[in-house]
Design a protein around this motif. Structure first.
Motif, short mmCIF file in Angstrom:
data_model
loop_
_atom_site.label_atom_id
_atom_site.label_comp_id
_atom_site.label_asym_id
_atom_site.label_seq_id
_atom_site.Cartn_x
_atom_site.Cartn_y
_atom_site.Cartn_z
N ALA A 169 -27.88 38.26 -14.75
CA ALA A 169 -27.17 37.00 -14.87
C ALA A 169 -26.82 36.43 -13.49
O ALA A 169 -26.72 35.22 -13.32
CB ALA A 169 -25.91 37.18 -15.71
N MET A 170 -26.63 37.30 -12.51
CA MET A 170 -26.27 36.85 -11.16
C MET A 170 -27.47 36.46 -10.30
O MET A 170 -27.31 35.84 -9.25
CB MET A 170 -25.48 37.96 -10.45
N LEU A 171 -28.67 36.80 -10.72
CA LEU A 171 -29.86 36.51 -9.91
C LEU A 171 -30.02 35.04 -9.55
O LEU A 171 -30.33 34.73 -8.39
CB LEU A 171 -31.12 37.02 -10.62
N PRO A 172 -29.81 34.10 -10.47
CA PRO A 172 -29.95 32.70 -10.06
C PRO A 172 -28.96 32.30 -8.96
O PRO A 172 -29.28 31.50 -8.09
CB PRO A 172 -29.67 31.92 -11.35
N LEU A 173 -27.78 32.88 -8.98
CA LEU A 173 -26.80 32.57 -7.94
C LEU A 173 -27.19 33.14 -6.60
O LEU A 173 -26.93 32.54 -5.55
CB LEU A 173 -25.42 33.09 -8.36
N LEU A 174 -27.81 34.31 -6.61
CA LEU A 174 -28.22 34.94 -5.36
C LEU A 174 -29.33 34.14 -4.67
O LEU A 174 -29.39 34.08 -3.46
CB LEU A 174 -28.69 36.37 -5.62
N GLY A 175 -30.19 33.48 -5.43
CA GLY A 175 -31.26 32.69 -4.86
C GLY A 175 -30.78 31.44 -4.14
O GLY A 175 -31.39 30.96 -3.20
N ARG A 176 -29.64 30.92 -4.52
CA ARG A 176 -29.09 29.71 -3.88
C ARG A 176 -28.53 29.98 -2.50
O ARG A 176 -28.43 29.08 -1.68
CB ARG A 176 -27.98 29.12 -4.76
N TRP A 177 -28.12 31.21 -2.22
CA TRP A 177 -27.46 31.53 -0.96
C TRP A 177 -28.43 31.99 0.11
O TRP A 177 -28.06 32.23 1.24
CB TRP A 177 -26.40 32.60 -1.17
N THR A 178 -29.70 32.13 -0.22
CA THR A 178 -30.63 32.63 0.79
C THR A 178 -31.32 31.51 1.51
O THR A 178 -31.37 30.39 1.12
CB THR A 178 -31.70 33.55 0.16
#
Length: 57
Positions: free
Chosen positions: A48-57
């Motif tokens: 569930a957190m994967l989409p959020l992690l992609g925004r910060w890279t």
């Protein structure tokens, strides 16, 4: 293990070994499923957190 006040006996007075084996199997299965439920819930949170992690890279 030395507490003998809760030993389950058969009608003939012998120890009900089938009951105790069944209890041990149920306890083992309960411990396995408890651990796997935790692992699945952690994996679900990570996915569930994967989409959020992609925004910060």
């Amino acid at each position: 293990m030395t507490d003998t006040s809760h030993i389950r006996l058969r009608k003939d007075g012998s120890i009900d070994t089938a009951y105790w084996r069944s209890q041990a199997a149920h306890d083992a299965a309960r411990n396995v499923t408890k651990g796997s439920c935790r692992a699945v819930s952690r994996l679900a949170i990570f996915v569930a957190m994967l989409p959020l992690l992609g925004r910060w890279t």
